[in-house]
Motif scaffolding. Structure first.
Motif, mmCIF file in Angstrom:
data_model
loop_
_atom_site.group_PDB
_atom_site.id
_atom_site.type_symbol
_atom_site.label_atom_id
_atom_site.label_comp_id
_atom_site.label_asym_id
_atom_site.label_seq_id
_atom_site.Cartn_x
_atom_site.Cartn_y
_atom_site.Cartn_z
ATOM 1 N N VAL A 173 0.855 -1.186 0.000
ATOM 2 C CA VAL A 173 0.000 0.000 0.000
ATOM 3 C C VAL A 173 0.892 1.238 0.000
ATOM 4 C CG1 VAL A 173 -1.805 1.239 1.240
ATOM 5 C CG2 VAL A 173 -1.776 -1.258 1.247
ATOM 6 N N ASP A 208 -1.010 8.021 0.008
ATOM 7 C CA ASP A 208 -2.151 8.546 -0.755
ATOM 8 C C ASP A 208 -1.684 9.192 -2.044
ATOM 9 O OD1 ASP A 208 -3.834 7.675 1.154
ATOM 10 O OD2 ASP A 208 -4.202 9.629 2.048
ATOM 11 N N GLY A 209 -2.458 8.951 -3.089
ATOM 12 C CA GLY A 209 -2.144 9.540 -4.385
ATOM 13 C C GLY A 209 -1.310 8.648 -5.276
ATOM 14 N N PHE A 210 -0.881 7.515 -4.771
ATOM 15 C CA PHE A 210 -0.069 6.605 -5.568
ATOM 16 C C PHE A 210 -0.797 5.280 -5.728
ATOM 17 C CE2 PHE A 210 2.915 9.545 -3.689
ATOM 18 C CZ PHE A 210 3.688 9.911 -4.777
ATOM 19 N N SER A 211 -0.451 4.547 -6.743
ATOM 20 C CA SER A 211 -1.071 3.249 -6.972
ATOM 21 C C SER A 211 -0.544 2.225 -5.983
ATOM 22 C CB SER A 211 -0.788 2.772 -8.395
ATOM 23 O OG SER A 211 -1.402 3.637 -9.316
ATOM 24 N N ASN A 212 -1.334 1.195 -5.715
ATOM 25 C CA ASN A 212 -0.946 0.089 -4.848
ATOM 26 C C ASN A 212 -0.557 -1.096 -5.714
ATOM 27 O OD1 ASN A 212 -1.714 1.514 -2.435
ATOM 28 N ND2 ASN A 212 -3.817 1.159 -3.039
ATOM 29 N N ILE A 239 -1.393 -3.695 -10.465
ATOM 30 C CA ILE A 239 -1.278 -2.315 -10.001
ATOM 31 C C ILE A 239 -2.695 -1.745 -9.962
ATOM 32 C CG2 ILE A 239 -0.227 -0.072 -10.428
ATOM 33 C CD1 ILE A 239 1.832 -2.338 -10.144
ATOM 34 N N PHE A 240 -3.090 -1.163 -8.834
ATOM 35 C CA PHE A 240 -4.439 -0.625 -8.712
ATOM 36 C C PHE A 240 -4.427 0.579 -7.789
ATOM 37 C CE2 PHE A 240 -3.797 -3.682 -5.380
ATOM 38 C CZ PHE A 240 -4.383 -3.126 -4.259
ATOM 39 N N HIS A 241 -5.477 1.372 -7.876
ATOM 40 C CA HIS A 241 -5.624 2.541 -7.006
ATOM 41 C C HIS A 241 -7.049 2.521 -6.467
ATOM 42 C CE1 HIS A 241 -4.546 6.563 -5.543
ATOM 43 N NE2 HIS A 241 -5.837 6.813 -5.696
ATOM 44 N N GLY A 242 -7.240 1.957 -5.299
ATOM 45 C CA GLY A 242 -8.571 1.878 -4.691
ATOM 46 C C GLY A 242 -9.532 1.137 -5.588
ATOM 47 N N ASP A 274 -10.703 2.509 -8.466
ATOM 48 C CA ASP A 274 -10.728 3.218 -9.733
ATOM 49 C C ASP A 274 -10.855 2.249 -10.894
ATOM 50 O OD1 ASP A 274 -10.593 5.676 -8.578
ATOM 51 O OD2 ASP A 274 -8.444 5.939 -8.868
ATOM 52 N N GLY A 326 -5.968 0.070 -14.024
ATOM 53 C CA GLY A 326 -5.007 -0.794 -13.358
ATOM 54 C C GLY A 326 -4.139 -1.436 -14.418
#
Length: 95
Positions: free
Chosen positions: A52, A55-59, A73-76, A78, A81
């Motif tokens: 993780v 904030d503001g970066f991909s996980n 690769i994902f961001h919440g 959204d 990915g």
């Protein structure tokens, strides 16, 4: 107002309300909509390692699938990915 204008206004209002209601109904989580687009085969429910980011970066999520390491690769929740695969990763052993 004459009858034609009232009918046109009523039809436009109905269309706007229908589109708004449809948009709300479809605005669910990706997790709420599994496997809706194609038949599914085997399911890999092994745990995934998750990194993780701030904030503001991909996980990043990673797990083994057979001999391959799969990275997601994902961001919440959204709508974007990406996926990468490391074939024959030494960390992945067949069980």
């Amino acid at each position: 107002m004459n009858a034609r204008i009232r009918t046109a206004v009523a039809a436009a209002l109905t269309a706007v309300l229908a589109l708004g209601a449809t948009g709300c109904a479809l605005d669910g989580s990706k997790a709420d909509q599994p496997f809706m687009d194609a038949p599914k085969g085997a399911i890999n429910k092994q745990p995934m390692d998750t990194v993780v980011m701030s904030d503001g970066f991909s996980n990043v999520g990673a797990k083994c699938d057979g001999p391959n390491r799969v990275y997601v690769i994902f961001h919440g929740n959204d709508k974007y990915g990406s996926v990468a695969v490391a074939p024959n990763d030494p960390r992945c052993t067949t069980r």
